[in-house]
Structures are given as C-alpha cells and as structure tokens.
Design a protein around this motif. Sequence first.
Motif, short mmCIF file in Angstrom:
data_model
loop_
_atom_site.label_atom_id
_atom_site.label_comp_id
_atom_site.label_asym_id
_atom_site.label_seq_id
_atom_site.Cartn_x
_atom_site.Cartn_y
_atom_site.Cartn_z
N ASP A 302 9.82 9.27 -5.26
CA ASP A 302 9.18 9.59 -3.99
C ASP A 302 9.40 8.42 -3.05
OD1 ASP A 302 7.69 10.91 -2.23
OD2 ASP A 302 5.96 11.26 -3.55
N THR A 303 10.03 8.66 -1.88
CA THR A 303 10.37 7.56 -0.98
C THR A 303 9.14 6.77 -0.55
OG1 THR A 303 11.90 9.19 -0.13
CG2 THR A 303 11.98 7.06 0.90
N GLU A 304 7.97 7.40 -0.55
CA GLU A 304 6.76 6.70 -0.12
C GLU A 304 6.37 5.58 -1.10
OE1 GLU A 304 4.16 10.01 0.01
OE2 GLU A 304 5.37 10.96 1.57
N ASP A 305 6.90 5.63 -2.32
CA ASP A 305 6.53 4.61 -3.32
C ASP A 305 7.38 3.35 -3.23
OD1 ASP A 305 4.76 6.46 -4.19
OD2 ASP A 305 5.95 7.13 -5.91
N GLU A 307 7.27 0.59 -1.41
CA GLU A 307 6.55 -0.69 -1.42
C GLU A 307 5.96 -0.98 -2.80
OE1 GLU A 307 6.43 -3.24 0.53
OE2 GLU A 307 7.78 -2.23 1.91
#
Length: 596
Positions: A302-305, A307
């Motif tokens: 998931d690109t949001e992960d 960080e």
Amino acid sequence: MEHIRNFCIIAHIDHGKSTLADRLLEYTNTVDKRQLQAQVLDDMDLERERGITIKSHAIQMNYKLEGKDYILNLIDTPGHVDFSYEVSRSIAACEGALLVVDASQGIEAQTISNLFMAIEHGLTIIPILNKIDLPSAMPEEVSDQIVDLLGCKREEIMAASGKTGMGVHDILRAIVERVPAPKGDLNAPTKALIFDSVFNSFRGIIAYYRVIDGSIKKGQHVRFMNTGRDYLADEVGILKLDMNPRQEVKAGDVGYIISGIKEAKEVEVGDTITDHEHPTAEPIKGFEHVKPMVFAGIYPVDTEDFEELREAMLKLQLNDASLVFEPESSAALGFGFRCGFLGMLHMEIIQERLEREFNMTVITTVPNVSYIAYTSKGDVVQVNNPSDLPPVEKTDYVEEPFIQASVITKGEYVGSIMSLCMEKRGVLKNQVYLTADRVELTFEMPLAEIVFDFYDKLKSISRGYASFDYHPIGYRESTLVKMDIMLNGKPVDALSAIIHRDNAFDLGKKICKKLRELIPRQQFEIAIQAAIGAKIIARETLSALRKDVTAKCYGGDISRKRKLLEKQKAGKKRMRQVGNVEIPQSAFMAVLKLDE
C-alpha cells in the motif's frame, strides 16, 4: 595474560557449531541450568528456526585446569558465505580456532574457505569430529579428509558429540593446552579491534572488541581510527551471557564499550579503537567498508505505508549496518527503496524480519547486482538499478562483477554440476580430488548468474550433496543489454533486467510465457512483450475474457446477435486504449522460477 585463551569455531551450516557452543557453556558453568536452552547464543527467532547463525556473538567462560584458573573467550561466527567479512574480523581477534566437521557429512566448501582465512591469520587449528554418535557417522573417512586438508596427525583429531556432551572436557583441555596465550604490550598505547556491534534501544550501539595492546578504561577518551570520531567510554566491561561492567579491560581480553553512539554507521566492523591523546601509530590491517553485492527494490503493498516502511528500515539498519538503502520510485509500484544486501540469504532475512518484526507486507523486485557502465563521452556510471543504465547508443561498454566459486561434491555429480556452471557462463579453473569420492571444482563466473536460481539448481542436481562458496574477484567487461517488459506497449520498470545479450532472446521468451500464466485475464486483450531498446524480441498475447452478450437472444434474426457483438467490440476497443493491467506479486518474482 598467560591465562587467557581467545578462540572461534569454524564450521559449515548445520555441522553442530551452536550445539557444541552450548555444551562448552554448560560444562564451564557459564550458563546455569535454568537459562540453558538449545542454541543459547542464537537469540533471534529466525536463527533458531532456520538453524543458522546470523549475528556473531562473544562470550567469556571461566575454566579450572590442574588448579589454575583460565579465561576462555569464545567469539562465535556466522557460518554463511554472505557474512564472510564478519567472519574474517572475528578470526583476526583470535589465536585459535576449533574446526568442527560433521562426521556423517565430511568437509564442505565454506569450512575450507574459512579455514584458509584462519590459517592466513596464523591461528592454531584444533580439528574436531562432531556428531560421532550418529549411526551414519564415518569417522575413518572424514578423519582422512581432515588429515589431507590440514596435514595434522590423526591423534590430534578429537571425537565429540555436541548432543550428548561426549569429548567436551577434552576439547576444553585442548583449548588451554594448544591455543597460544595472547601476545600484547600492556604499556603500549591503546589498540583494540572491533569485531561486532549490537544495538540496544536504551544504551545505543554497543561495540565488541578485542584489546591487542594497552587497555581501555571507564571514562577514557577514545578514537575510532577509520571513521575518525572521538567518544567517551561511559561503560566498559566483559561479556558473559549478560554484560559485566569493569573499570578496565586489558590487553588480550575481549570486551564491550558503550559510548552513547546512536547510528550503526559510526561503528564499523574491523575498525581500530585507540586513545584520543596517545594514539597508536597505525590501525589494525584488514579493514574494509562492507560492500553490498546484490540490489533489489522493496516497495510497500500500500503506497500509504511508505513512511512506515522507512521507519522499519531505519530500525533494521541500527541492528544491521551492512543494509544499505535509498528511496526510489517506480511507475508500476509507486514509492519504495532500492536496497543493497550482502547476498541472497541476507536479502531473505531482511524481508522476513520486515514482515515479522514490523508487520510490513512488501513487494520485492527481481534482485540484480551492481554494474559499471562506461559512456562514449568517457563518463563512468555505477548502475545499481536497470533504469540507471545509459541508452545503448551512448554506452561504450559495461563491466560486471565476477566471482571465484568453489563447489565441493561427490564424484558422481561432477558432470551435471559442470554443465550447470557452463550454462551460467562459468569457466572451470581447477578440479581437485580431496578424497577418492569428493571433488572440489573451482569456477570463475559472473555474480549475476548465481543471484537467480543457481543455488536451488545446484542442490537439486546434487541431491543436497554439493556445498558452495564464493568470493568476488573484481569487474570484467561483458556484452550486457537492458531488457524491458512491456504490457500493452507500456514498459513495467519493476520487471526490467540487465542480462547478457546471448541469453536475451531465450530469457525474454520465457518471461513473457510465465507472465501470461500469472497475470489474470481482463476484459480486454493484453500484449506482453520483451524489448531491447526499440526492438521487440518476444511476444505473448493474453486473450480477453468475453462476456456472452448474445445469451438473451433466443432464435430470431442473426442481425440482432451481430449488432450486440459489434457493440461489444466497440466497447472493448475503448477499454484497450485506457485499460490498466493489475500485476500480482508473484509476477515480480517470476524470473526467479522460470523453469518450474
């Protein structure tokens, strides 16, 4: 100092090194019965499950012989070829080595390479025949192998069993009697060799060292010579199962230093610790920066992960200074990291630790090695990622890393192993019969060829009887090209690879075929192509899933059905122009399993 003995254990994976270490700790009462468990020194879950040592450890034992008290420092080493630099520094910190050989398997490749390293450093070798209690043990044959290899007498070989504890007291006596006491000048300026470091979340980085000359005192102002940084020794001490603080660690002994260091990069294995005011004249020889050999992209599912993944990687790097990474982005996978590893096992371990310790599900791209490209303008480009390779028309030539590989196997598998190595562009350099039935083959081959599936194939060809070891021998010129994989005319950068021109056509065809099996069918037709520059070298077509739009027409005129089909055709055309293809995780690693 004459009562100190520093030694390490050299053995191939699964020859009983950690079990023997357990018995030594038990028989010297270093670990009491309550704390005793299998593989005491391997404290990571992964190490226990796989039965391998990933991080080296050090531990001090007290032993009484004939009324005298001795201090035995065991510096444990990892057995796998990926960690050979750590092994070399651990060996440099010792005066003696226990050569542990499995009585049922005989001598293996990694044992030999680590043994030669120990002999080069002038260590006293004590050969031990382990697992002597097994019904499949062949003590006579394996003893012959050890005699041939070391040129020692048969009486010097000690029979033991780590499991039952047989022969362990003899080994302890032999360590005291045969291994020389450390030589060092107590009055010389401080000189100590760092052979390992660990991360503690409260105290920062803790460095383990062996004092060669002088001593390290609590509160001393010390300098790490290769990094040129100065620190204050907040705490020094010796290593039992836990750390025991002392006021001073003297020449010949092994200890630890805590100085509030926050980053693993500041403590490099092989560095020399000296006094800030009265430094030693020259650092200990043999220091090198650990260089990653294999590179791969790691992306969050998931690109949001992104960080969170960065946080996880930074925490892992505190434990493992040999992990190198930098951010990169890919059109197919979004944002992620380009990571450098010491080898394939190291890569697997990092991936597994990310999933276990940090709950990160990641996509790993195809691993590749580091190349050097020379452009026609005379520039030199370091290529860690296929997309960094300059275009064909601007490249003069490309160099790739080569290795010297040694394979030890039974005589009956020589033919098939030779043909496997030739297939991987290897050149046979030497063939030596160690005994009537064991052969050592030496090859020179490109590192890129062993990154893929070489190890698995070697094991299956030899039914697990071949052992493999390698070391890098520098870069050489090769005719290499970048192969792109395109889906519906769009290149998927995560599937690009740098390969030898002779293998390009064959490999391109195999990858396209494999992707056709792995990519799920869509509502539109998908063209899977392999290309070098603008030239397409292979193509497979994934046909569309067709919804039965004529199902509701019972009988009647054919023109009604035709009209519905024409309408569907027009819709499909539009879908093909804007359709995106979803690629499953298995497709990114497909290249590794092309022959299945």
